[in-house]
Design an enzyme around this catalytic site. Structure first.
Site, PDB file in Angstrom:
ATOM      1  N   HIS C  80      -4.073 -10.256   5.087  1.00  0.00           N
ATOM      2  CA  HIS C  80      -4.159 -10.022   3.458  1.00  0.00           C
ATOM      3  C   HIS C  80      -3.696  -8.230   3.523  1.00  0.00           C
ATOM      4  O   HIS C  80      -2.902  -7.931   2.896  1.00  0.00           O
ATOM      5  CB  HIS C  80      -5.263  -9.969   3.063  1.00  0.00           C
ATOM      6  CG  HIS C  80      -5.729  -9.085   1.734  1.00  0.00           C
ATOM      7  ND1 HIS C  80      -4.990  -9.395   0.449  1.00  0.00           N
ATOM      8  CD2 HIS C  80      -6.276  -7.964   1.465  1.00  0.00           C
ATOM      9  CE1 HIS C  80      -5.247  -8.580  -0.433  1.00  0.00           C
ATOM     10  NE2 HIS C  80      -6.428  -7.510   0.060  1.00  0.00           N
ATOM     11  N   SER C 174      11.556   0.296   8.274  1.00  0.00           N
ATOM     12  CA  SER C 174      11.061   1.456   7.189  1.00  0.00           C
ATOM     13  C   SER C 174      11.976   2.761   7.813  1.00  0.00           C
ATOM     14  O   SER C 174      12.369   3.463   6.677  1.00  0.00           O
ATOM     15  CB  SER C 174       9.763   1.680   7.533  1.00  0.00           C
ATOM     16  OG  SER C 174       9.050   0.652   7.082  1.00  0.00           O
ATOM     17  N   GLU C 259       0.540   7.306   5.878  1.00  0.00           N
ATOM     18  CA  GLU C 259       0.906   6.224   5.362  1.00  0.00           C
ATOM     19  C   GLU C 259       0.325   5.833   4.067  1.00  0.00           C
ATOM     20  O   GLU C 259       0.819   5.208   3.125  1.00  0.00           O
ATOM     21  CB  GLU C 259       0.626   4.971   6.438  1.00  0.00           C
ATOM     22  CG  GLU C 259       0.407   3.549   5.825  1.00  0.00           C
ATOM     23  CD  GLU C 259       2.043   2.997   5.580  1.00  0.00           C
ATOM     24  OE1 GLU C 259       2.980   3.584   6.194  1.00  0.00           O
ATOM     25  OE2 GLU C 259       1.965   1.928   4.881  1.00  0.00           O
ATOM     26  N   TYR C 261      -0.379   8.062   1.946  1.00  0.00           N
ATOM     27  CA  TYR C 261       0.413   8.740   0.962  1.00  0.00           C
ATOM     28  C   TYR C 261       1.979   8.331   0.863  1.00  0.00           C
ATOM     29  O   TYR C 261       2.142   8.528  -0.313  1.00  0.00           O
ATOM     30  CB  TYR C 261       0.638  10.237   1.645  1.00  0.00           C
ATOM     31  CG  TYR C 261      -0.816  11.137   1.307  1.00  0.00           C
ATOM     32  CD1 TYR C 261      -1.131  11.331   0.100  1.00  0.00           C
ATOM     33  CD2 TYR C 261      -1.560  11.109   2.525  1.00  0.00           C
ATOM     34  CE1 TYR C 261      -2.744  11.854  -0.058  1.00  0.00           C
ATOM     35  CE2 TYR C 261      -2.993  11.712   2.183  1.00  0.00           C
ATOM     36  CZ  TYR C 261      -3.256  12.179   1.008  1.00  0.00           C
ATOM     37  OH  TYR C 261      -4.696  12.571   0.993  1.00  0.00           O
ATOM     38  N   SER C 272       5.211  10.024 -13.224  1.00  0.00           N
ATOM     39  CA  SER C 272       5.856  11.452 -13.772  1.00  0.00           C
ATOM     40  C   SER C 272       7.008  11.113 -14.586  1.00  0.00           C
ATOM     41  O   SER C 272       7.491  12.098 -15.240  1.00  0.00           O
ATOM     42  CB  SER C 272       5.990  12.373 -12.820  1.00  0.00           C
ATOM     43  OG  SER C 272       4.936  12.717 -12.030  1.00  0.00           O
ATOM     44  N   ARG C 454     -18.137  -3.923   5.213  1.00  0.00           N
ATOM     45  CA  ARG C 454     -17.097  -4.509   4.887  1.00  0.00           C
ATOM     46  C   ARG C 454     -16.728  -5.660   5.893  1.00  0.00           C
ATOM     47  O   ARG C 454     -17.152  -5.403   6.938  1.00  0.00           O
ATOM     48  CB  ARG C 454     -15.849  -3.625   4.577  1.00  0.00           C
ATOM     49  CG  ARG C 454     -15.393  -2.783   5.756  1.00  0.00           C
ATOM     50  CD  ARG C 454     -14.582  -1.589   5.488  1.00  0.00           C
ATOM     51  NE  ARG C 454     -12.999  -2.106   5.513  1.00  0.00           N
ATOM     52  CZ  ARG C 454     -12.228  -1.411   5.944  1.00  0.00           C
ATOM     53  NH1 ARG C 454     -12.165  -0.307   6.233  1.00  0.00           N
ATOM     54  NH2 ARG C 454     -10.974  -1.704   5.721  1.00  0.00           N
TER      55      ARG C 454
END
Lengths: 70, 370, 529, 294
Positions: C80, C174, C259, C261, C272, C454
């Site tokens: 996930h 990427s 990453e 960010y 914006s 978690r």
């Protein structure tokens, strides 16, 4: 726009970069500086300020530790 | 205004919150000085966030309500204001400095593990904790004691479901205890919320933490670093006793250890070994190889009908004692005593239709485990 | 022969329309086609990862093991996370960049169109390989999306090798995508489009692309070291040979924090663009916004270890990373203040994209607040690896990154398809998502603070009520995304004709093009005054 | 800035084919490595991997042929040229960051992890797990000598590595001279100096291979030799791969020079390879300093 890329020089670059670090910048004139000429000045200054920032935080840590280690 | 309808369930949810006062929605203040300090830090930063949120969202919702086009609002044309911008940079900066000072002070105290009265080495294993009282000859494992039936919903769940163990860590109240945390396999993390102690157990390295438990009682926590299949099933339970009771417990534990050592000298029948072996198997082996001995295909090999458990007995003893490098198979020679090892190996060789009839004696193990 | 592949396949004149058939998508060099491919791929991955999330929430609906075994639960949490980060959020932003950057800067296409196609087509193969691990012996990766060694090395299932190569492929994709974005922005601007006139979405992507190029190779480095440790006998993450498991975390988070960010800066850019449009007012503090994004990007390289406060860092390191992290709150705060100031005294309307943008501002800020709390190192000892962290980053990523992507889709879809979106359906989708997201993730703060770790498939009884609530919310949120799918398809297939400007308050070069935008945006570069 | 004539290539089959090739390489390598570790048959792995590699090479050949052809027929404006320059520069930057990860690893283990294991510094208490282990660098004795037997000896920087440094640094000069010659249009000089560069690069590789052979067979310096061997091989190994790639690229450029592809004004292909070569050279200087000498 008749700008003078060399004017302002070091201090002005520094000022802009510092303003950037805080995330506050105003006044179109300063922006136009940024936009048109010599990005390298700002990039180098940005890196230098980042290094200074790291050193400052490290000094801060050292100072905090010296206070803490009674 | 049909769109407001969609707010209803949300409002209903918010309204129902106070009604459920029994639910714990916040950090508990804990039971040590450090935990209370951390709780204070938590509350301060929480209220700072609330205050900033009220101001920011207040202005935002004011605009949403009053500066909407449907109310005839005209857009004003300003798009910068240096004074305001500098203010809203400096004010958060000031708040941060105000936060950093107490946080730093607390952190420095948390790191001062000197002058401890008692050292306990805590080692994480997949999936149990080992507690060694350094210099005291006390060394035992702490394993989840919630029955499988409760986990599989075949029985009603008890009050401390998943937060109970066979042997809790026992500590004296009012003494500074230093923990030396490490791990035998993967990274685990030892956490007791009431003590505000959470530290990772890193294989091959030792981390330090400490606590001065103030009041006798039972404190519960869990492993908080994903450590594989049964990460959710390795709780931490600490029992804090008054000094005298702790001393008594210490003496009893030492005596029990001596008795254990003596039992390795006596003769054990196959039946006795099988009975004990099944218990040992269920606490130490079943997590991977499964109670049925069938293992988990691709991850953990089956023991029923396996060449290890039905073949050469020395190879079987060897793999149990020393583990298998590069796999999850641990070296149990350093974890279990000779009787338990003998019992579990005997059990594995006779259960699930393996029926080799072999019986391994504790003496045999002790010899091999030098 | 030498020209067959190059010349005969398509048109050499670039004012022609798209090729027909499947070949259009397989061999395309058009930034809009590639953008569309990226966006559909990401939607597919979003639904796949979402299904896994629902499986997780279904298991957690009640204490006890109900549906799945712990091994499989761990595979689900891992997949996930990986699918959502690398398959849904990142490709969606790249898709938006492909569609929008050339139109916004007045360029004919992306700078390196063939490479652009390559960066996309690597992804389906990489994810096919990664998802296929679910069917391999020993199961899929089960060590969490952060894959800490040695759980992900010595103790990992054999499928980890394929996971490593899949990550390599995603990294290659990427990096090429980011190089393309940078080259396009720096080199293909229309005359007069100076850097300080760039739309904020373009600025945010320029900085994001820089971050991608800087950190994806570090990720490649760390998975390579894992591969060496698993198969070639090295000891990078093994103390027995002089290495350190914590080294893995340092290298990983040196990638991982930037990453984070990478997944939020383009969202800042989108918001914006949208808020000024529906406030009918220029963005407040444009320059501050640009500077704040740049500043956040640089600082993001200096705070990685705040993910590791409990690993036993030396005290000085702990303090350094705490101070540096707290400082990041300043430029981030500035952005939120700027958005609010943009709305203040504007003339607001609340079309679907604006609703998503407003929800973004509020809920992202809540995620930012919990981020600030996590930055306080002593307090982090109580929060670390609990559901409080889960709540924090889901607030940042779901109503943050994902809502911004949805806002962008509703905002630019009329420009892409030539049809207006169905406002009523869009609003229903918004409110269901908004309610669902909050019911899912807000209670996670509570269980986290109350002590629930978690990545556990089963939990103690005191956490039961909130977990049930969260699971119900997750199903509301999850199934309401089918509405999103419906809305997008409906908009492609028909609807009221969109004008060129589409939204009353819209500014920017892309709105000067007809709706739908022509296949080749600006064959002749526009002149920006 | 933008001009009307920015060249947007037509549809192309290369990218999707290259994706398939990359997938075959990755999937094949995964199969291969897993089979090697499990000790099962490596046939399928090799087959997929080599098929992918072959496919990728032929694609690159075809793809670049298209590019060269387009460039030669004057389809590329100066602006297009700039796109390529940005592309190549940022690609090299990404490579820098790739090596940065490994250099960071080296610094971390040298300055933090190994001293902690040896009982120094804030986490020095870790030494209680490794009785008798002493921190030192190069790490000749590992904490667990049974699992990771440390190297018996390490490579002296002043023999082969020094020679290799000289070779690589001078190859940086020769490639620059070739570039100068190209700008002057002096064809025979380009061919000569470029060939010399290739030769220097190739001899570097030969010596490096010899060094590895020696490390494995005489010094006990292997991948299994603990963290010193691990960092040594990952840094020099990836550098060696980059030199190999660079040398191949130089050879291709050399062939293109022979075919007369470059003009004194227009030769970005040459420059890109030269940049790459300088980058490889700079990385080596870092390696020589931090891996061999210090």
């Amino acid at each position: 726009m008749a700008e003078d890329p060399q004017k302002g020089g070091f201090l002005k670059t520094l000022q802009s970069v510092l303003a950037a670090m805080f995330g506050v910048q105003s006044e179109h004139r300063r922006l136009e500086d940024f936009s048109s000429h010599k990005p390298w000045r700002f990039i180098l200054m940005g890196l230098a300020v980042a290094v200074v920032f790291v050193v400052l935080v490290m000094l801060l840590v050292r100072w905090a530790l010296s206070l803490g280690a009674v | 205004m049909t769109k407001r309808i969609w707010l209803l369930p949300w409002i209903g949810f918010l309204v129902s919150l106070p009604a459920a006062a029994a639910w714990q929605v916040n950090l508990s203040p804990g039971h040590t000085a450090i935990a209370r300090d951390i709780h204070d830090l938590h509350m301060i930063i929480f209220w700072v966030c609330v205050a900033i949120g009220v101001v920011v969202f207040g202005v935002m919702f004011w605009s949403i309500l009053h500066h909407r086009k449907s109310k005839g609002a005209e857009a004003h044309h300003f798009h910068e204001n240096t004074v305001v911008e500098i203010l809203w940079t400096l004010i958060p900066f000031g708040i941060l400095i105000a936060m950093a000072v107490p946080a730093t002070a607390t952190l420095i105290r948390m790191y001062d593990s000197t002058e401890a009265d008692l050292d306990v080495q805590i080692t994480g294993y997949q999936w149990k904790w080992r507690y060694q009282y350094l210099g005291q000859d006390i060394d035992y494992f702490s394993v989840l004691s919630t029955p499988r039936e409760q986990i599989n919903n075949e029985e009603e769940k008890g009050e401390h479901y998943l937060l109970e163990v066979d042997n809790p860590l026992v500590l004296p109240a009012g003494k500074k205890v230093r923990f030396l945390l490490t791990s035998n396999d993967v990274i685990h993390s030892w956490w007791v919320p009431s003590f505000a102690v959470k530290k990772d157990a890193i294989p091959g390295f030792v981390n330090e933490a400490w606590v001065i438990p103030e009041e006798p009682g039972i404190y519960r926590g869990q492993c908080t670093e994903l450590c594989g299949k049964d990460h959710g099933f390795m709780p931490v339970v600490v029992e804090v006793k008054p000094q005298e009771e702790f001393d008594q417990w210490l003496a009893d534990a030492k005596a029990a250890a001596a008795e254990q050592a003596a039992s390795a000298e006596q003769e054990w029948t196959l039946e006795q070994l099988m009975q004990r072996g099944e218990q040992v198997y269920n606490t130490s082996c079943a997590a991977c190889h499964q109670a049925s001995g069938q293992g988990v295909p691709g991850a953990f090999p089956a023991l029923a009908g396996s060449p290890i458990t039905t073949g050469d007995i020395d190879a079987h003893i060897d793999i149990v004692l020393h583990g298998k490098a590069g796999t999850a198979m641990q070296a149990f020679g350093s974890q279990l005593n000779a009787v338990d090892l003998a019992a579990v190996i005997t059990f594995e060789r006779n259960a699930w239709g393996n029926d080799t009839g072999d019986s391994v004696s504790p003496q045999q193990i002790a010899e091999r485990n030098q | 022969m030498e020209t067959t592949l190059g010349q005969n396949l398509g048109d050499t004149h670039h004012d022609h329309g798209p090729a027909s058939g499947i070949g259009r998508w397989l061999f395309t060099t058009n930034h809009k086609d590639i953008g569309t491919l990226y966006l559909w791929f990401s939607l597919l991955m979003f639904l796949t990862g979402g299904t896994m999330a629902l499986l997780i929430r279904a298991e957690l609906f009640q204490p006890g093991l109900q549906l799945v075994q712990p091994e499989f639960f761990n595979q689900m949490t891992t997949m996930h996370g990986l699918i959502m980060v690398f398959g849904a959020v990142m490709p969606a932003f790249v898709g938006l960049a492909n569609w929008l950057v050339p139109m916004m800067i007045g360029a004919p296409d992306m700078a390196l169109p063939r490479m652009n196609n390559w960066s996309f087509w690597i992804l389906p193969f990489a994810f096919a390989m990664m998802i296929s691990t679910l069917f391999m012996e020993g199961g899929a990766p089960n060590f969490g999306w952060t894959f800490y060694a040695p759980l992900s090395t010595t103790y990992a299932p054999p499928s980890v090798t394929f996971f490593i190569f899949a990550v390599h492929m995603m990294g290659i994709s990427s990096i090429m995508g980011a190089i393309n974005v940078i080259a396009t922005i720096l080199n293909l601007r229309a005359p007069g489009m100076t850097m300080m006139k760039l739309p904020l979405f373009v600025w945010s992507w320029l900085i994001t692309a820089f971050l991608l190029i800087a950190v994806m190779p570090v990720l490649a480095g760390v998975v390579t070291m894992m591969l060496m440790d698993i198969h070639f006998g090295t000891s990078f993450f093994n103390a027995a040979g002089g290495g350190d498991p914590v080294l893995f975390q340092h290298v990983f988070w040196f990638f991982g924090h930037p990453e984070v960010y990478i997944m939020i800066l383009p969202a800042f850019g989108i918001i914006s663009e949208i808020i000024p449009t529906f406030a009918r007012k220029r963005l407040f503090g444009y320059a501050s916004m640009v500077y704040a994004i740049a500043s956040i990007a640089i600082l993001s390289f200096l705070v990685w270890a705040h993910h590791m406060f409990t690993v036993g860092l030396p005290l000085a390191g702990e303090l350094f990373f705490m101070f540096a992290t707290m400082l990041i709150a300043v430029p981030t705060g500035v952005k939120v203040f700027n958005w609010v100031a943009t709305m203040f005294r504007g003339s607001l309307t609340f079309e679907t994209p604006m609703l998503f943008a407003l929800a973004f501002v509020v809920l992202f800020t809540i995620g930012g607040f919990s981020g600030l709390m996590l930055a306080i190192a002593p307090a982090d000892f109580q929060y670390h690896d609990t559901y409080f962290v889960v709540a924090h980053f889901h607030y940042v990523l779901v109503p943050g990154a994902i809502f911004s992507i949805m806002a962008a889709t509703y905002f630019w879809l009329p420009k892409w398809t030539g049809h207006m979106i169905n406002e009523r359906m869009g609003k229903i989708h918004f409110w269901l998502s908004f309610v669902g997201v909050n019911i899912t993730f807000f209670p996670m703060h509570f269980v986290g603070l109350a002590g629930m770790p978690r990545r556990i498939p089963d939990y103690a009884l005191q956490f039961a009520d909130f977990n049930s609530v969260a699971s119900v919310g997750a199903f509301i949120f999850g199934f309401s995304q089918l509405l999103f799918l419906y809305n997008v398809i409906a908009c492609i297939r028909g609807g009221a004709r969109a004008t060129d400007r589409v939204w009353e308050g819209a500014h920017g070069l892309e709105w000067t093009l007809p709706s739908p935008a022509p296949y080749h945006s600006f064959s002749q570069p526009p002149v920006v005054k | 800035m933008s001009t009307a004539s920015y060249y947007v290539p037509p549809q192309s089959r290369w990218p999707i084919l290259a994706s398939i090739a990359l997938f075959l390489i990755a999937f094949g390598a995964g199969n291969l490595i897993n089979a090697m570790s499990a000790g099962t048959s490596t046939g399928t792995g090799w087959l997929l991997f080599l098929a992918g590699l072959l496919l990728l090479l032929s694609i690159l050949f075809g793809w670049f042929r298209n590019v060269v052809h387009e460039s030669m027929s004057g389809m590329y404006s100066e602006q297009m040229d700039r796109s390529f320059r940005w592309g190549m520069s940022w690609f090299i930057f990404s490579e820098v960051m790739f090596f940065a990860a490994f250099f960071g690893t080296l610094f971390y283990v040298r300055n933090l992890a190994v001293p902690w294991l040896g009982g120094e510094g804030e986490k020095g208490v870790s030494n209680m797990l490794w009785e008798g282990f002493q921190a030192q660098w190069p790490l000749m004795t590992t904490p667990d000598m049974e699992r990771f037997p440390g190297p018996e000896q390490i490579i002296s920087p002043w023999h082969l590595p020094l020679l290799n440094t000289i070779l690589l640094v001078s190859s940086s000069f020769t490639v620059t001279i070739a570039h100068k010659a190209l700008k002057l249009g002096n064809r025979s000089n380009i061919v000569l100096w470029l060939a010399l560069t290739v030769l220097l690069g190739a001899s570097f590789l030969v010596f490096q291979a010899y060094e590895y052979f020696e490390a494995y067979h005489e010094l006990g310096l292997t991948l299994h030799a603990g963290i010193y061997g691990a960092t040594f091989f990952i840094l020099t190994g990836f550098h060696g791969m980059h030199v190999t790639l660079g040398t191949l690229m130089l050879i291709i450029i050399w062939l293109r020079v022979l075919k007369g592809h470059f003009s004194p004004q227009h030769h970005f292909g040459f420059e890109a390879v030269a940049w790459y070569w300088h980058f490889v050279d700079v990385v080596w200087v870092g390696l020589f300093l931090f891996v061999y000498i210090l």
